[in-house]
Design a protein around this motif. Structure first.
Motif, short mmCIF file in Angstrom:
data_model
loop_
_atom_site.label_atom_id
_atom_site.label_comp_id
_atom_site.label_asym_id
_atom_site.label_seq_id
_atom_site.Cartn_x
_atom_site.Cartn_y
_atom_site.Cartn_z
N ASP A 162 0.83 -1.21 0.00
CA ASP A 162 0.00 0.00 0.00
C ASP A 162 0.87 1.26 0.00
N GLY A 163 0.50 2.20 -0.86
CA GLY A 163 1.19 3.47 -0.94
C GLY A 163 2.39 3.47 -1.87
N PHE A 164 2.76 2.32 -2.42
CA PHE A 164 3.91 2.23 -3.33
C PHE A 164 3.45 2.11 -4.77
N ALA A 165 4.26 2.66 -5.67
CA ALA A 165 4.04 2.49 -7.11
C ALA A 165 5.28 1.81 -7.68
N VAL A 166 5.10 1.03 -8.74
CA VAL A 166 6.21 0.42 -9.46
C VAL A 166 6.15 0.95 -10.87
N ARG A 167 7.25 1.53 -11.36
CA ARG A 167 7.28 2.15 -12.68
C ARG A 167 8.51 1.69 -13.46
N ARG A 168 8.34 1.43 -14.73
CA ARG A 168 9.47 1.21 -15.64
C ARG A 168 10.00 2.58 -16.04
N CYS A 169 11.30 2.68 -16.26
CA CYS A 169 11.87 3.95 -16.69
C CYS A 169 12.96 3.70 -17.74
N GLU A 170 13.46 4.78 -18.33
CA GLU A 170 14.38 4.68 -19.47
C GLU A 170 15.85 4.62 -19.07
N ARG A 171 16.14 4.59 -17.80
CA ARG A 171 17.55 4.52 -17.37
C ARG A 171 17.98 3.06 -17.26
N GLY A 172 19.26 2.86 -17.06
CA GLY A 172 19.76 1.52 -16.82
C GLY A 172 19.57 1.14 -15.37
N GLY A 173 20.10 0.03 -14.98
CA GLY A 173 20.04 -0.38 -13.58
C GLY A 173 18.87 -1.28 -13.27
N GLU A 174 18.81 -1.67 -12.02
CA GLU A 174 17.77 -2.57 -11.54
C GLU A 174 16.71 -1.79 -10.78
N ALA A 175 16.23 -2.33 -9.69
CA ALA A 175 15.19 -1.70 -8.89
C ALA A 175 15.80 -0.61 -8.00
N THR A 176 15.18 0.57 -8.01
CA THR A 176 15.64 1.70 -7.21
C THR A 176 14.46 2.29 -6.46
N TYR A 177 14.65 2.55 -5.17
CA TYR A 177 13.61 3.18 -4.36
C TYR A 177 13.74 4.70 -4.43
N HIS A 178 12.61 5.38 -4.58
CA HIS A 178 12.52 6.84 -4.48
C HIS A 178 11.40 7.14 -3.50
N GLY A 179 11.61 8.11 -2.62
CA GLY A 179 10.55 8.40 -1.67
C GLY A 179 10.71 9.73 -0.98
N PRO A 180 9.74 10.08 -0.12
CA PRO A 180 9.75 11.35 0.60
C PRO A 180 11.06 11.51 1.38
N GLY A 181 11.58 12.73 1.36
CA GLY A 181 12.82 13.02 2.06
C GLY A 181 14.06 12.78 1.22
N GLN A 182 13.90 12.14 0.10
CA GLN A 182 15.02 11.87 -0.81
C GLN A 182 14.90 12.84 -1.98
N LEU A 183 15.86 13.73 -2.11
CA LEU A 183 15.83 14.68 -3.22
C LEU A 183 16.42 14.02 -4.46
N VAL A 184 15.74 14.19 -5.58
CA VAL A 184 16.20 13.66 -6.86
C VAL A 184 16.37 14.85 -7.80
N VAL A 185 17.50 14.90 -8.49
CA VAL A 185 17.80 16.00 -9.41
C VAL A 185 17.81 15.45 -10.83
N TYR A 186 17.02 16.08 -11.69
CA TYR A 186 16.96 15.73 -13.10
C TYR A 186 17.54 16.89 -13.91
N PRO A 187 18.80 16.78 -14.34
CA PRO A 187 19.37 17.86 -15.15
C PRO A 187 18.84 17.79 -16.59
N ILE A 188 18.57 18.94 -17.16
CA ILE A 188 18.17 19.04 -18.57
C ILE A 188 19.19 19.96 -19.22
N LEU A 189 20.07 19.36 -20.00
CA LEU A 189 21.20 20.09 -20.58
C LEU A 189 21.25 19.87 -22.08
#
Length: 80
Positions: free
Chosen positions: A48-75
């Protein structure tokens, strides 16, 4: 970030770089080559409260959540 990039391209503006700094709700992202074998729960019925999403990056399973800042550079790398 795709919407921001699309708006800049539609406007013909390739001179603006940006950084999106966000927090996500509890989400597990799966990279392009990943399998659900690395999850400790059923991907079709996440906790409950979790989502699972496919994304375009490499790697395996990664957790993202409240309190964790994620930076997406657009260059514009062509301008470098």
């Amino acid at each position: 970030q795709k919407a921001l990039l699309s708006r800049a391209l539609d406007a013909g503006d390739d001179s603006v770089d940006a950084a999106l700094i966000v927090q996500h709700p509890p989400t597990i992202t799966l990279g392009t080559g990943s399998t659900v074998d690395h999850l400790k729960f059923d991907a079709d019925a996440p906790p409950d409260g979790f989502a699972v999403r496919r994304c375009e990056r490499g790697g395996e399973a990664t957790y993202h959540g409240p309190g964790q800042l994620v930076v997406y550079p657009i260059l514009n790398l062509a301008r470098a």
